[in-house]
Design a protein around this motif. Structure first.
Motif, PDB file in Angstrom:
ATOM      1  N   ARG A   1     -43.349  97.297 190.710  1.00 22.23           N
ATOM      2  CA  ARG A   1     -43.164  96.369 189.599  1.00 22.23           C
ATOM      3  C   ARG A   1     -44.526  96.078 188.981  1.00 22.23           C
ATOM      4  O   ARG A   1     -45.562  96.245 189.619  1.00 22.23           O
ATOM      5  N   ASN A   2     -44.537  95.636 187.763  1.00 23.41           N
ATOM      6  CA  ASN A   2     -45.774  95.171 187.143  1.00 23.41           C
ATOM      7  C   ASN A   2     -46.174  93.830 187.746  1.00 23.41           C
ATOM      8  O   ASN A   2     -45.386  93.166 188.401  1.00 23.41           O
ATOM      9  N   LYS A   3     -47.408  93.420 187.527  1.00 18.78           N
ATOM     10  CA  LYS A   3     -47.887  92.165 188.105  1.00 18.78           C
ATOM     11  C   LYS A   3     -47.063  90.983 187.642  1.00 18.78           C
ATOM     12  O   LYS A   3     -46.844  90.036 188.385  1.00 18.78           O
ATOM     13  N   ASP A   4     -46.623  91.028 186.392  1.00 13.50           N
ATOM     14  CA  ASP A   4     -45.765  89.967 185.864  1.00 13.50           C
ATOM     15  C   ASP A   4     -44.326  90.270 186.270  1.00 13.50           C
ATOM     16  O   ASP A   4     -43.726  91.229 185.784  1.00 13.50           O
ATOM     17  N   PRO A   5     -43.739  89.495 187.192  1.00 13.92           N
ATOM     18  CA  PRO A   5     -42.398  89.812 187.693  1.00 13.92           C
ATOM     19  C   PRO A   5     -41.316  89.720 186.639  1.00 13.92           C
ATOM     20  O   PRO A   5     -40.218  90.207 186.832  1.00 13.92           O
ATOM     21  N   GLU A   6     -41.616  89.089 185.499  1.00 16.33           N
ATOM     22  CA  GLU A   6     -40.615  88.962 184.455  1.00 16.33           C
ATOM     23  C   GLU A   6     -40.793  90.002 183.355  1.00 16.33           C
ATOM     24  O   GLU A   6     -40.030  90.028 182.399  1.00 16.33           O
ATOM     25  N   GLU A   7     -41.837  90.834 183.490  1.00 12.15           N
ATOM     26  CA  GLU A   7     -42.099  91.817 182.446  1.00 12.15           C
ATOM     27  C   GLU A   7     -40.976  92.845 182.421  1.00 12.15           C
ATOM     28  O   GLU A   7     -40.669  93.490 183.427  1.00 12.15           O
ATOM     29  N   THR A   8     -40.321  92.956 181.296  1.00 16.90           N
ATOM     30  CA  THR A   8     -39.184  93.861 181.189  1.00 16.90           C
ATOM     31  C   THR A   8     -39.624  95.308 181.068  1.00 16.90           C
ATOM     32  O   THR A   8     -40.799  95.620 180.910  1.00 16.90           O
TER      33      THR A   8
ATOM     34  N   PHE B   1     -31.495 106.513 173.488  1.00 19.32           N
ATOM     35  CA  PHE B   1     -31.807 105.645 174.623  1.00 19.32           C
ATOM     36  C   PHE B   1     -33.297 105.293 174.583  1.00 19.32           C
ATOM     37  O   PHE B   1     -34.109 105.891 175.294  1.00 19.32           O
ATOM     38  N   PRO B   2     -33.685 104.335 173.738  1.00 17.58           N
ATOM     39  CA  PRO B   2     -35.107 104.049 173.515  1.00 17.58           C
ATOM     40  C   PRO B   2     -35.860 103.570 174.746  1.00 17.58           C
ATOM     41  O   PRO B   2     -37.079 103.681 174.797  1.00 17.58           O
ATOM     42  N   HIS B   3     -35.151 103.055 175.746  1.00 11.63           N
ATOM     43  CA  HIS B   3     -35.820 102.577 176.952  1.00 11.63           C
ATOM     44  C   HIS B   3     -35.431 103.381 178.184  1.00 11.63           C
ATOM     45  O   HIS B   3     -35.552 102.898 179.319  1.00 11.63           O
ATOM     46  N   GLY B   4     -34.991 104.614 177.996  1.00 11.32           N
ATOM     47  CA  GLY B   4     -34.674 105.475 179.115  1.00 11.32           C
ATOM     48  C   GLY B   4     -33.612 104.868 180.013  1.00 11.32           C
ATOM     49  O   GLY B   4     -32.633 104.274 179.562  1.00 11.32           O
ATOM     50  N   ALA B   5     -33.812 105.003 181.331  1.00 11.94           N
ATOM     51  CA  ALA B   5     -32.819 104.531 182.296  1.00 11.94           C
ATOM     52  C   ALA B   5     -32.679 103.009 182.300  1.00 11.94           C
ATOM     53  O   ALA B   5     -31.708 102.481 182.857  1.00 11.94           O
ATOM     54  N   TRP B   6     -33.626 102.295 181.697  1.00 16.22           N
ATOM     55  CA  TRP B   6     -33.483 100.848 181.539  1.00 16.22           C
ATOM     56  C   TRP B   6     -32.221 100.521 180.740  1.00 16.22           C
ATOM     57  O   TRP B   6     -31.612  99.461 180.905  1.00 16.22           O
TER      58      TRP B   6
ATOM     59  N   HIS C   1     -40.261  97.636 183.030  1.00 19.51           N
ATOM     60  CA  HIS C   1     -40.931  98.324 184.138  1.00 19.51           C
ATOM     61  C   HIS C   1     -40.842  97.539 185.452  1.00 19.51           C
ATOM     62  O   HIS C   1     -41.654  97.735 186.339  1.00 19.51           O
ATOM     63  N   ASN C   2     -39.857  96.703 185.581  1.00 17.64           N
ATOM     64  CA  ASN C   2     -39.691  95.917 186.793  1.00 17.64           C
ATOM     65  C   ASN C   2     -38.555  96.531 187.613  1.00 17.64           C
ATOM     66  O   ASN C   2     -37.388  96.386 187.300  1.00 17.64           O
ATOM     67  N   TRP C   3     -38.949  97.240 188.694  1.00 16.36           N
ATOM     68  CA  TRP C   3     -37.965  97.978 189.496  1.00 16.36           C
ATOM     69  C   TRP C   3     -36.947  97.029 190.142  1.00 16.36           C
ATOM     70  O   TRP C   3     -35.769  97.356 190.233  1.00 16.36           O
ATOM     71  N   VAL C   4     -37.407  95.881 190.636  1.00 19.00           N
ATOM     72  CA  VAL C   4     -36.517  94.953 191.320  1.00 19.00           C
ATOM     73  C   VAL C   4     -35.481  94.399 190.347  1.00 19.00           C
ATOM     74  O   VAL C   4     -34.272  94.377 190.627  1.00 19.00           O
ATOM     75  N   MET C   5     -35.942  93.950 189.199  1.00 13.35           N
ATOM     76  CA  MET C   5     -35.027  93.459 188.175  1.00 13.35           C
ATOM     77  C   MET C   5     -34.047  94.559 187.765  1.00 13.35           C
ATOM     78  O   MET C   5     -32.836  94.323 187.663  1.00 13.35           O
TER      79      MET C   5
ATOM     80  N   VAL D   1     -35.865 102.086 184.897  1.00 12.41           N
ATOM     81  CA  VAL D   1     -36.826 101.451 184.008  1.00 12.41           C
ATOM     82  C   VAL D   1     -37.159 102.401 182.867  1.00 12.41           C
ATOM     83  O   VAL D   1     -36.638 103.511 182.791  1.00 12.41           O
ATOM     84  N   ALA D   2     -38.068 101.984 182.000  1.00 13.91           N
ATOM     85  CA  ALA D   2     -38.402 102.774 180.807  1.00 13.91           C
ATOM     86  C   ALA D   2     -39.460 103.819 181.124  1.00 13.91           C
ATOM     87  O   ALA D   2     -40.622 103.664 180.768  1.00 13.91           O
ATOM     88  N   GLN D   3     -39.051 104.907 181.770  1.00 16.86           N
ATOM     89  CA  GLN D   3     -40.015 105.940 182.136  1.00 16.86           C
ATOM     90  C   GLN D   3     -39.701 107.289 181.493  1.00 16.86           C
ATOM     91  O   GLN D   3     -40.303 108.294 181.817  1.00 16.86           O
ATOM     92  N   GLN D   4     -38.756 107.314 180.565  1.00 15.27           N
ATOM     93  CA  GLN D   4     -38.468 108.535 179.824  1.00 15.27           C
ATOM     94  C   GLN D   4     -39.629 108.854 178.888  1.00 15.27           C
ATOM     95  O   GLN D   4     -40.272 107.950 178.346  1.00 15.27           O
ATOM     96  N   ASP D   5     -39.920 110.149 178.704  1.00 18.44           N
ATOM     97  CA  ASP D   5     -41.008 110.541 177.806  1.00 18.44           C
ATOM     98  C   ASP D   5     -40.820 109.927 176.425  1.00 18.44           C
ATOM     99  O   ASP D   5     -39.728 109.978 175.852  1.00 18.44           O
TER     100      ASP D   5
END
Length: 354
Positions: A291-298, A257-262, A300-304, A244-248
């Motif tokens: 995951r975020n509360k919204d399962p479709e939120e791009t 890579f604007p969204h890190g590992a995403w 930061h959704n680990w499952v997706m 997901v997008a967790q890069q500094d």
């Protein structure tokens, strides 16, 4: 007068000793042919009930030797703990990291051993030790492990963006792979206690003998080590990977890579559009992974992210094994207790030494 070598030359000669001439990183594998097999590849769903694999328990088999030492961050040329991306007042940085090494009883001194790097040391080291004790002496050729050395490396501290752990694990670059290869492995080879126990201790130069395992950001880091440096690491194990997008946000790598590992599976299609690399990759995702509360939120959704990464690897034709675990959470111990022995056996399938 005694003159010490410049730091750059010391690093160079360490790499020469460990991997052979760095100008030819593939040389160690030129005379080696990986025995490829699709056995165990594919997607598997497990749960909601779980058991403990007996091969991950103490069955009374001969034990190897354990070693532990520390490395000061201030002595590092790669992760000193003073990067501008860090916020040490909010997310403290360790002054030193612990390194744990396990040499299985099946290892023969003088052999150039394969090895497994374990992120977030000691992490899964206990389970790995038991697997080595039990499966290096297995009579079943289809469920056997080589006598690899387990090297568990502690992270630099804290978690998430602007932390040292986040910098080490979530950054999309070869920096962590270089840190392990240029600093950690030479420190292992130079450890006095280990050398006293095994005077001719050696590690293989063959990148097919170099594996790495991690969970969460450590899982993303495992893939990145192989992705950016397949000349150094080729066997990858990622549980609950933080793809997901967790890069500094202020990291230099953001420009590419604007969204890190995403971006392994984003619209950039990094896996899909890149040349296929010589890697063997295990990934996993839990049904209730972060995951975020919204399962479709791009972003930061680990499952997706886990499913999309798996799909991209499979579509590209990698030797890839994906496990989806029902009724489990992030880096859930139940998943490790049931699957890790099978995962290690699959990961090392095809390896036959130098």
């Amino acid at each position: 007068m005694r003159h010490s070598l410049p730091a750059a030359l010391r690093v160079f000669f360490s790499l020469v000793t460990l991997f052979g001439l760095t100008a030819h990183p593939a040389r160690a594998a030129e005379t080696y042919t990986e025995v490829t097999s699709s056995e165990g590849d594919g997607e598997f769903t497990i749960g909601p009930d779980y058991t403990v694999d007996k091969d991950l328990t103490d069955l009374g088999n001969p034990k190897g030797k354990s070693f532990e030492f520390t490395m000061k961050l201030a002595d590092s040329k790669i992760f000193r703990g003073d990067d501008k991306t860090l916020e040490p007042d909010k997310k403290p940085v360790r002054t030193e990291r612990k390194i744990f090494v396990y040499v299985p009883a099946a290892y023969k001194d003088g052999t150039a051993a394969p090895f497994l790097i374990i992120h977030d040391g000691p992490g899964s080291l206990k389970l790995v030790r038991n697997a080595l004790d039990n499966l290096t002496i297995s009579k079943d050729v289809n469920r056997k492990l080589p006598a690899f050395i387990a090297i568990a490396v502690e992270n630099g501290g804290n978690d998430g963006k602007n932390s040292e752990r986040g910098l080490e694990y979530d950054t999309m670059s070869d920096r962590l792979a270089r840190f392990i290869a240029e600093e950690v492995l030479p420190a292992v080879l130079a450890n006095a206690d280990l050398k006293a126990a095994y005077p001719h201790f050696a590690l293989t130069k063959n990148p097919w003998g170099h594996a790495v395992i991690g969970c969460s950001s450590g899982g993303a880091a495992a893939l990145s080590m192989g992705w950016f440096r397949p000349d150094l690491f080729r066997r990858i194990i990622a549980y609950s990977g933080t793809f997901v997008a967790q890069q500094d946000d202020d990291a230099a790598e953001q420009a590419q890579f604007p969204h890190g590992a995403w971006d392994y599976h984003s619209e950039l299609k990094l896996i899909e559009k890149s040349e296929k690399k010589p890697l063997r990759i295990f990934t996993h995702c839990s049904e209730n992974d972060l995951r975020n509360k919204d399962p479709e939120e791009t972003f930061h959704n680990w499952v997706m992210a886990g499913r999309r990464t798996s799909a991209a690897l499979t579509a590209k034709g990698y030797h890839h094994r994906f496990v989806f675990s029902k009724a489990t959470g992030h880096c859930d111990g139940k998943v490790f207790n049931q699957t890790l022995a099978d995962t290690l056996v699959w990961t090392w399938r095809g390896y036959h030494g130098e």
